[in-house]
Design an enzyme around this catalytic site. Structure first.
Site, short mmCIF file in Angstrom:
data_model
loop_
_atom_site.label_atom_id
_atom_site.label_comp_id
_atom_site.label_asym_id
_atom_site.label_seq_id
_atom_site.Cartn_x
_atom_site.Cartn_y
_atom_site.Cartn_z
N THR A 93 0.84 -1.20 0.00
CA THR A 93 0.00 0.00 0.00
C THR A 93 0.87 1.24 0.00
OG1 THR A 93 0.05 0.21 2.41
CG2 THR A 93 -1.78 -1.05 1.46
N ASP A 94 0.29 2.36 -0.39
CA ASP A 94 0.92 3.62 -0.03
C ASP A 94 0.65 3.81 1.46
OD1 ASP A 94 2.23 6.02 -0.05
OD2 ASP A 94 1.21 6.78 -1.82
N TRP A 95 1.41 4.71 2.07
CA TRP A 95 1.38 4.83 3.53
C TRP A 95 -0.01 5.22 4.05
CZ3 TRP A 95 5.35 2.81 1.81
CH2 TRP A 95 6.42 2.43 2.61
#
Ligand SMILES: *[C@@H]1O[C@H](CO)[C@@H](O)[C@H](O)[C@H]1NC(C)=O
Ligand SMILES: *[C@@H]1O[C@H](CO)[C@@H](O)[C@H](O)[C@H]1NC(C)=O
Ligand SMILES: *[C@@H]1O[C@H](CO)[C@@H](O)[C@H](O)[C@H]1NC(C)=O
Ligand SMILES: *[C@@H]1O[C@H](CO)[C@@H](O)[C@H](O)[C@H]1NC(C)=O
Ligand SMILES: *[C@@H]1O[C@H](CO)[C@@H](O)[C@H](O)[C@H]1NC(C)=O
Ligand SMILES: *[C@@H]1O[C@H](CO)[C@@H](O)[C@H](O)[C@H]1NC(C)=O
Ligand SMILES: *[C@@H]1O[C@H](CO)[C@@H](O)[C@H](O)[C@H]1NC(C)=O
Length: 883
Positions: free
Chosen positions: A276-278
């Site tokens: 995932t992105d953060w």
């Protein structure tokens, strides 16, 4: 641990406020026709030949892991990665960003992606990748969180276009592949991002009261534009892929099964893992089923504040496996993909441990920065200098990107002895310090990079004004953006005006711009247009130098007679000075070309690529109704306005010409459809033990010294036992999505290992073009580098597929050619280059294999005067271009 692994710092700005999970669980209606179709199950990795050795090792290692160890390595602990040290799998360090090791020192601040794209030089793209890889490795970072090809640059005002390479899928795809190759040859894993549709920064994220916007993309546009560079990156061997914050067709990118399972893992045959992105994960079981393999940094968002020790995975993933909702084979596949990637890049052999902290610049600091008050302290920064001689490659990229747009009467180059008056604060380094704003979240002084997580610290900054002063004999600098009182200039005097335009990540708002250029639009910041106009009124010779994230409207001054020359230096990074002045003074010719078009007006784009906002809390629907028609594909369309400067435009001091060309057929196209894909071999993951593990594999060890606010994968004995009981009973109460299945599929016709059906990359035609420097041997003749660009025009009878007139397919750049010299360049067109994606047939189709494909060659998209024909295998020079 000694020395803390650095990970990218978190930005929590969007996350304040009360939480309510129920609000975001309601799906907003999509426009008619768009669906987030189910694709299950998640395809196993490990069936591509070149990955088989790593998978063999990974299967062996993961098979020795307990349940809690497997779930521990699929997420961050809140700040660092989880590990499985008992079996020898370490914590990994994942680090931003695309142009340099973020949030640390003693590194090189390379030119940004957009600058790299503007070089149109495959070798330089690769060399920059090599240098980046060496620096990430030197700091002990296992992952380079780049390159970025999403956004692609659909929206000219989009905030992060500058992290990528230009508004065209082929330019993006080639540059990304070269970067990935360079980085990964150093043993560092590249992370291609953001999958997909992150074309706008505003409203990109879920927050407690509003869903992220939905990028609604039809299948053909997805394949021919947005997924295209991802296919190139996967083919280049990218080890990991990062999902975007936004939805695609109403389903979050991090849990869109059609996107991850269907397009990425099945069709593109991606063997690495998906993170995932953060803080973008919004569900536990659903994201695992949809193909997500790693949650970063592991925390929840949506119904709790991050960094308090809550997670959708970790202990919850352990529970979901024990209670039977997430099949054991899915967890096996997740963990094996991650471990295989680590083996694939040799990170099990002597990989340096991180020796810096992205959380503090001090040598001493908290060893557990997520728990600042409770953490013991130790040495966290060793200030390892990783710069080596990378300044040279950084400078070369900055210089070879410099794009000369206008040069009336061959005004440039100028002599170092002419009196120079320099205007604009962009000529000098930020007087308050080159790194004075966090993540470059201000536009003060020279603009060498945009802002946000794609930025890095400068080790130093060679600013243009210092370089001008070193080289020229008479320089007066006015460090203001308002035009000052000046002594009446003589006709000899030259004014150089520096202006800029900035953008960045939505985490910060800079001078009213929310990441995207929503406040300043496509105009120069800080009254730059006025400054140029005022200078042009006073001086008869004005050079405009522009540092910019993307297209800038130049109409207020571009035709003024005293504006003699216009130079775009893009975002040069630390080597902004000499790279530019050597061009101005003629030590080298400019050789950059625009990686996007420059319009006459902001209104010269389709309405659908405007920034979208919403006064209400409903989900923003960002629907790609323009289809394939972005940038030059749009400007070339009948009825559209021509741009001021076309995609690919860039002048030289040298007289460079494409003199002659030949075309050769290589692999016969045969029919419209590609030859059948190779059958998908079995994955070794299929042979792993998928029996429900004993609850004891999830028990937290007695007396484990938990760090407050960190995430762990263990459950209490009670919780583990009761989850196991549910699993054992075969409780089917989990609401599986429509179309859910646990039967591995053979894969679609267009699919194949590492990028799709290998036949798509068969070279169909090879074009050789002779590029000559035809400048005579007069004193005015210059050496220079030329870029040959190849665009395809589909046959007139193309089966009714609505297709842009011309589309870039390949490019090559010459070495520096002295007057009289020439060089033969070779460009290639693959089957994919001659195909359209047929959504009905779900395959790449060559509409008319025997028809006349025209391969246009030239030095800009609107300067194509050589053409080769696929049917007669003849080429003509000196013809009129198609647009
Ligand atoms: C989005 O919807 C369009 C139109 O139905 C479809 O062609 C496309 O495959 C969908 N994409 C995804 C990622 O679900
Ligand atoms: C998970 O990783 C953390 C951080 O490396 C470590 O402290 C913990 O022991 C690991 N848990 C298991 C089950 O190995
Ligand atoms: C390395 O970084 C430290 C801390 O930022 C700084 O004091 C030192 O001068 C740097 N060294 C070099 C060679 O850049
Ligand atoms: C299993 O656990 C997960 C995570 O807590 C939960 O979402 C899911 O509903 C549970 N499944 C069953 C059948 O209880
Ligand atoms: C720091 O980096 C250097 C250079 O890569 C490496 O040799 C060293 O082992 C690292 N230090 C630690 C403590 O890991
Ligand atoms: C520098 O240029 C200015 C403007 O043309 C001129 O007035 C001045 O005499 C020059 N100075 C020198 C030292 O040549
Ligand atoms: C270029 O310069 C000449 C004079 O040197 C002038 O006549 C002409 O208008 C200029 N063209 C533009 C586009 O500024």
């Amino acid at each position: 641990m000694e020395g803390t692994p650095g990970v990218r710092s978190l930005s929590l700005l969007l996350l304040a406020g009360a939480a309510s999970a129920s609000v975001i669980s309601v799906r907003d209606p999509l426009p008619d026709g768009y669906v987030a179709a189910p694709y299950y199950p998640a395809p196993y990795g490990g069936w591509a030949d070149d990955w088989s050795e790593s998978y063999t090792k990974a299967v062996e290692l993961v098979s020795r892991m307990t349940l809690a160890e497997k779930t521990n390595i699929t997420a961050g602990t809140g700040m660092f990665m989880g590990s499985a040290l008992r079996v020898g799998f370490p914590q990994l360090c994942l680090q931003d960003g695309p142009l340099g090791v973020r949030s640390t020192t003693n590194i090189t601040a390379f030119p940004a992606g957009i600058t790299t794209g503007a070089t149109w030089d495959k070798e330089l793209m690769y060399q920059r990748g090599v240098a980046l890889g060496e620096e990430f490795r030197g700091k002990g970072a296992n992952f380079y969180l780049g390159p970025s090809v999403g956004p692609l640059g659909r929206k000219p005002k989009g905030g992060r276009n500058w992290e990528g390479f230009g508004s065209d899928p082929v330019l993006q795809g080639i540059a990304a592949a070269q970067t990935i190759k360079g980085v990964q040859e150093q043993g560092v894993v590249a992370t291609l991002k953001h999958l997909i549709g992150n074309e706008q920064e505003m409203y990109r994220m879920y927050n407690p009261v509003q869903r992220a916007y939905s990028a609604n993309i039809d299948d053909r546009t997805m394949h021919e534009l947005y997924l295209w560079p991802f296919a190139d990156g996967v083919r280049a061997g990218a080890g990991s892929i990062m999902t975007a914050y936004n939805d695609v067709n109403g389903s979050a990118s991090s849990q869109n099964s059609y996107l991850i399972n269907g397009l990425l893992k099945e069709e593109l045959g991606f063997q690495g893992f998906v993170m995932t992105d953060w803080l973008s994960q919004i569900s536990g079981v659903a994201s695992a089923l949809a193909g997500l393999d790693m949650s970063m940094p592991g925390d929840t968002i949506g119904n709790s504040i991050p960094l308090v020790g809550h997670s959708h995975w970790m202990y919850e993933l352990t529970r979901s496996v024990l209670n039977g909702s997430v099949p054991v084979d899915r967890l096996n596949d997740m963990a094996t993909r991650i471990v295989a990637t680590w083996y694939k890049f040799g990170q099990d052999q002597d990989y340096p441990e991180p020796n810096y902290s992205a959380n503090t610049g001090d040598a001493f600091g908290p060893l557990y920065p997520g728990a600042p008050l409770a953490s013991p302290k130790g040495i966290v920064n060793e200030f390892v200098d990783v710069q080596e001689d990378h300044a040279a490659i950084a400078k070369q990229v900055a210089q070879d990107s410099i794009t000369l747009l206008k040069n009336n009467g061959s005004f440039l180059p100028i002599s170092t002895t002419v009196p120079l008056s320099v205007f604009g604060t962009d000529a000098q380094a930020d007087p308050q310090g080159i790194n004075s704003c966090t993540d470059k979240s201000c536009n003060r002084g020279l603009l060498g990079m945009g802002w946000g997580s794609g930025s890095a610290n400068y080790p130093y900054l060679d600013d243009p004004i210092s370089s001008l002063r070193r080289k020229a004999s008479n320089v007066t600098y006015y460090d203001k953006d308002e035009f000052p009182e000046v002594p009446a200039p003589s006709s000899e005097d030259v004014a150089i005006v520096f202006i800029n335009s900035d953008a960045g990540e939505n985490t910060y708002t800079v001078e009213g711009n929310h990441g995207d250029r929503d406040a300043d639009g496509l105009s120069a910041w800080h009254n730059g247009d006025q400054l140029v106009q005022d200078a042009a009124e006073t001086y008869s010779n004005v050079i405009v130098v522009i540092h910019t994230v993307g297209p800038l409207v130049m109409e207020p001054w571009i035709d003024l007679p005293s504006v003699k020359a216009v130079v775009v230096a893009h975002l040069p990074g630390q080597e902004a000075g000499d790279s530019l002045t050597e061009v101005l003074f003629g030590e080298v010719s400019p050789s950059g070309h625009l990686p996007y078009s420059i319009p006459v007006s902001e209104d010269d784009y389709p309405d659908s690529v405007d920034l979208k906002s919403s006064p209400r809390l409903s989900q923003i629907q960002d629907t790609y109704t323009e289809g394939l028609y972005i940038d030059y594909r749009h400007h070339n369309r009948a009825g559209s306005k021509k741009p001021r400067f076309a995609f690919g435009h860039g002048l030289s001091y040298a007289s460079l010409e494409l003199a002659s060309a030949t075309i050769t057929g290589v692999t016969e196209l045969g029919g419209s459809l590609p030859p059948p894909r190779p059958p998908k071999p079995a994955s070794p993951v299929a042979d792993m033990d998928d029996a429900l593990p004993p609850a004891s594999e999830a028990y937290e060890p007695d007396g484990f010294p938990r760090i407050w606010r960190y995430l762990y994968s263990w459950l209490s004995e009670n919780d583990a036992d009761s989850a196991r009981a549910v699993g054992e009973a075969g409780d089917e109460s989990y609401p599986y999505p429509d179309g859910y299945s646990e039967e591995q599929k053979p894969g679609p016709a267009a699919g194949g290992p590492n990028g799709g059906n290998p036949a798509l990359w068969d070279v169909a035609y090879r074009v050789s073009v002779t590029v000559a420097n035809v400048g005579g041997d007069s004193d005015n003749a210059h050496a220079g580098k030329a870029v040959a660009q190849a665009y395809v025009q589909f046959p007139d009878d193309n089966g009714g597929y609505d297709t842009p007139v011309i589309q870039l397919r390949d490019f090559e750049k010459t070495r520096e050619l002295a007057p009289g010299e020439s060089q033969v360049l070779e460009l290639r067109l693959t089957r994919r280059d001659l195909s359209v994606w047929d959504a009905g047939r779900q395959n790449w189709v060559v509409p008319n294999p025997g028809g006349r494909y025209r391969i246009w060659l030239g030095q800009a998209s609107d300067d194509l005067n050589v053409v080769c024909y696929s049917d007669t295998l003849e080429c003509e020079t000196g013809v009129e271009g198609p647009v």
